[in-house]
Design a protein around this motif. Sequence first.
Motif, PDB file in Angstrom:
ATOM      1  N   MET A  21       0.924  -1.409   0.037  1.00 20.35           N
ATOM      2  CA  MET A  21      -0.008  -0.115   0.039  1.00 20.35           C
ATOM      3  C   MET A  21       1.018   1.341   0.122  1.00 20.35           C
ATOM      4  N   VAL A  22       1.895   1.294   0.658  1.00 17.34           N
ATOM      5  CA  VAL A  22       2.990   2.469   0.632  1.00 17.34           C
ATOM      6  C   VAL A  22       3.420   2.634  -0.759  1.00 17.34           C
ATOM      7  N   PHE A  23       4.023   1.534  -1.201  1.00 16.95           N
ATOM      8  CA  PHE A  23       4.768   1.701  -2.504  1.00 16.95           C
ATOM      9  C   PHE A  23       3.723   1.986  -3.780  1.00 16.95           C
ATOM     10  N   LYS A  24       2.427   1.688  -3.599  1.00 10.99           N
ATOM     11  CA  LYS A  24       1.398   2.150  -4.469  1.00 10.99           C
ATOM     12  C   LYS A  24       0.878   3.682  -4.460  1.00 10.99           C
ATOM     13  N   ALA A  25       1.341   4.169  -3.133  1.00  6.75           N
ATOM     14  CA  ALA A  25       0.708   5.659  -3.041  1.00  6.75           C
ATOM     15  C   ALA A  25       1.522   6.595  -3.994  1.00  6.75           C
ATOM     16  N   PRO A  26       0.723   7.540  -4.305  1.00  8.49           N
ATOM     17  CA  PRO A  26       1.419   8.836  -5.226  1.00  8.49           C
ATOM     18  C   PRO A  26       2.639   9.224  -4.631  1.00  8.49           C
ATOM     19  N   PRO A  27       3.626   9.723  -5.363  1.00 10.95           N
ATOM     20  CA  PRO A  27       4.833  10.612  -4.563  1.00 10.95           C
ATOM     21  C   PRO A  27       4.467  11.794  -4.192  1.00 10.95           C
ATOM     22  N   THR A  28       5.082  12.252  -3.034  1.00  4.80           N
ATOM     23  CA  THR A  28       4.353  13.343  -2.469  1.00  4.80           C
ATOM     24  C   THR A  28       5.118  14.894  -3.130  1.00  4.80           C
ATOM     25  N   PRO A  29       4.214  15.713  -3.319  1.00  6.75           N
ATOM     26  CA  PRO A  29       4.888  17.031  -3.683  1.00  6.75           C
ATOM     27  C   PRO A  29       5.540  17.578  -2.316  1.00  6.75           C
ATOM     28  N   THR A  30       5.990  18.924  -2.225  1.00  5.31           N
ATOM     29  CA  THR A  30       6.516  19.527  -0.990  1.00  5.31           C
ATOM     30  C   THR A  30       5.241  19.983  -0.087  1.00  5.31           C
ATOM     31  N   LEU A  31       5.131  19.058   0.998  1.00  2.28           N
ATOM     32  CA  LEU A  31       3.959  19.637   1.872  1.00  2.28           C
ATOM     33  C   LEU A  31       4.337  20.433   2.982  1.00  2.28           C
ATOM     34  N   ASN A  32       4.825  21.524   2.517  1.00  6.74           N
ATOM     35  CA  ASN A  32       5.241  22.663   3.405  1.00  6.74           C
ATOM     36  C   ASN A  32       4.699  23.775   2.999  1.00  6.74           C
ATOM     37  N   THR A  33       4.217  24.199   3.953  1.00 15.45           N
ATOM     38  CA  THR A  33       3.201  25.595   3.919  1.00 15.45           C
ATOM     39  C   THR A  33       4.098  26.724   3.643  1.00 15.45           C
ATOM     40  N   ASN A  34       5.288  26.685   3.918  1.00 14.42           N
ATOM     41  CA  ASN A  34       6.331  27.979   3.495  1.00 14.42           C
ATOM     42  C   ASN A  34       6.939  27.785   1.874  1.00 14.42           C
ATOM     43  N   LYS A  35       6.433  26.629   1.422  1.00 12.94           N
ATOM     44  CA  LYS A  35       7.058  26.494   0.226  1.00 12.94           C
ATOM     45  C   LYS A  35       6.155  26.390  -0.724  1.00 12.94           C
ATOM     46  N   LEU A  36       4.798  26.989  -0.859  1.00 11.72           N
ATOM     47  CA  LEU A  36       3.751  26.518  -1.626  1.00 11.72           C
ATOM     48  C   LEU A  36       3.824  27.321  -3.115  1.00 11.72           C
ATOM     49  N   PRO A  37       3.385  26.875  -4.278  1.00  7.56           N
ATOM     50  CA  PRO A  37       3.376  27.425  -5.317  1.00  7.56           C
ATOM     51  C   PRO A  37       3.131  29.193  -5.329  1.00  7.56           C
ATOM     52  N   GLN A  38       3.791  30.041  -5.998  1.00  5.77           N
ATOM     53  CA  GLN A  38       3.577  31.389  -5.980  1.00  5.77           C
ATOM     54  C   GLN A  38       2.256  31.716  -7.053  1.00  5.77           C
ATOM     55  N   GLU A  39       2.368  30.981  -8.143  1.00  2.41           N
ATOM     56  CA  GLU A  39       1.290  31.472  -8.881  1.00  2.41           C
ATOM     57  C   GLU A  39       0.009  30.887  -8.813  1.00  2.41           C
ATOM     58  N   LYS A  40      -1.197  31.515  -9.155  1.00  2.00           N
ATOM     59  CA  LYS A  40      -2.409  31.046  -8.675  1.00  2.00           C
ATOM     60  C   LYS A  40      -2.614  29.966  -9.370  1.00  2.00           C
ATOM     61  N   GLU A  41      -2.374  29.475 -10.635  1.00  8.23           N
ATOM     62  CA  GLU A  41      -2.739  28.354 -11.443  1.00  8.23           C
ATOM     63  C   GLU A  41      -2.135  27.048 -10.817  1.00  8.23           C
ATOM     64  N   GLU A  42      -0.697  27.312 -10.379  1.00  9.52           N
ATOM     65  CA  GLU A  42      -0.124  26.232  -9.941  1.00  9.52           C
ATOM     66  C   GLU A  42      -0.378  25.822  -8.506  1.00  9.52           C
ATOM     67  N   LEU A  43      -1.060  26.889  -7.788  1.00  9.17           N
ATOM     68  CA  LEU A  43      -1.402  26.741  -6.442  1.00  9.17           C
ATOM     69  C   LEU A  43      -2.753  26.095  -6.440  1.00  9.17           C
ATOM     70  N   TYR A  44      -3.720  26.287  -7.559  1.00 11.49           N
ATOM     71  CA  TYR A  44      -4.886  25.457  -7.526  1.00 11.49           C
ATOM     72  C   TYR A  44      -4.664  24.029  -7.945  1.00 11.49           C
ATOM     73  N   LYS A  45      -3.740  23.790  -8.978  1.00  9.50           N
ATOM     74  CA  LYS A  45      -3.460  22.291  -9.146  1.00  9.50           C
ATOM     75  C   LYS A  45      -2.973  21.635  -7.878  1.00  9.50           C
ATOM     76  N   TYR A  46      -2.069  22.199  -7.079  1.00 12.00           N
ATOM     77  CA  TYR A  46      -1.479  21.881  -6.003  1.00 12.00           C
ATOM     78  C   TYR A  46      -2.791  21.371  -5.094  1.00 12.00           C
ATOM     79  N   GLY A  47      -3.561  22.296  -4.833  1.00 12.43           N
ATOM     80  CA  GLY A  47      -4.913  22.072  -3.955  1.00 12.43           C
ATOM     81  C   GLY A  47      -5.627  20.879  -4.408  1.00 12.43           C
ATOM     82  N   MET A  48      -5.790  20.846  -5.616  1.00  5.30           N
ATOM     83  CA  MET A  48      -6.509  19.645  -6.255  1.00  5.30           C
ATOM     84  C   MET A  48      -6.024  18.436  -6.121  1.00  5.30           C
TER      85      MET A  48
END
Length: 284
Positions: A21-48
């Motif tokens: 189950m662990v190896f089947k899980a998707p790879p993580t983006p950077t789950l750090n609130t201080n390093k969120l995408p700056q562009e609205k479009e990228e931030l929206y994709k990140y949230g989705m």
Amino acid sequence: YLYYLLLAILLIRFIIYPLIMVFKAPPTPTLNTNKLPQEKEELYKYGMLLACNSRHIANKKDRKNHTSALIHKLENGKDNHDQLKELITHEINHRMKLIDGTIREKAKSVLLITALSQNGKFDFLTSLIINVKLIHQIVDLSGFRPSYGQLYRLYFEVFLASFITDFSEDFLDEIDFSAILGSVSVPVILLKSAIDGSLSALMTMRIGYITKAYIRKGTRKITDVKQNREFRKEARHEAIKKSITTFPALAQEGLKQINGTSLKAVGGWVKNFFTGGVFTRKTT
């Protein structure tokens, strides 16, 4: 044959299944609130991406409702950077809080069970199963897994911790605590139990916080060897620091419980050992 059948079932249920189950899980983006995408479009994709990986909610119906609600909020705020950032920050912080609670819960279970068992082989099995399940739960709670390379290193740490737990039992038996303590009136068996359980719990906390650090930092590929080494060093340093600061309160709480151990309490720890606890959350 019944013994080997039971052993195979336990191996599949508590070791192989969590690994798959662990190896089947998707790879993580950077789950750090201080390093969120700056562009609205990228931030929206990140949230989705977060919304579509809400495995921290065990109940499928509740998970579906939460995903739909979060997607709806993201759609409404897709043109507002601050609103998107607030939504995503809240979601990440909540998942990290759940992860911290799970690490503490598992470390306490290891401390209590290994301190009371007085059996090195059982301690080895306990440590192995709980730490494998801990990584599985952290991946579920975050919605993502560390990189394959990071996972290989994590599972090496798990086996190392299990062997240390087994070895510590024999090592402590060889120490003459009566000579060390002198006139100090402390039951030797209680002291051995406290040291054994505390060591196991500290190893579990370290594994948990390293997993969390990997997930927070993301699975970005670092080709430079020196940078990759620094990345791992930073993650481990963060994990050790968190373990050391959190451990004293947990150890004090756990060791107090050992003195007043009841059959009901032991049953609760064993139940938690096999079920892994419930990692659900409210969707509001």
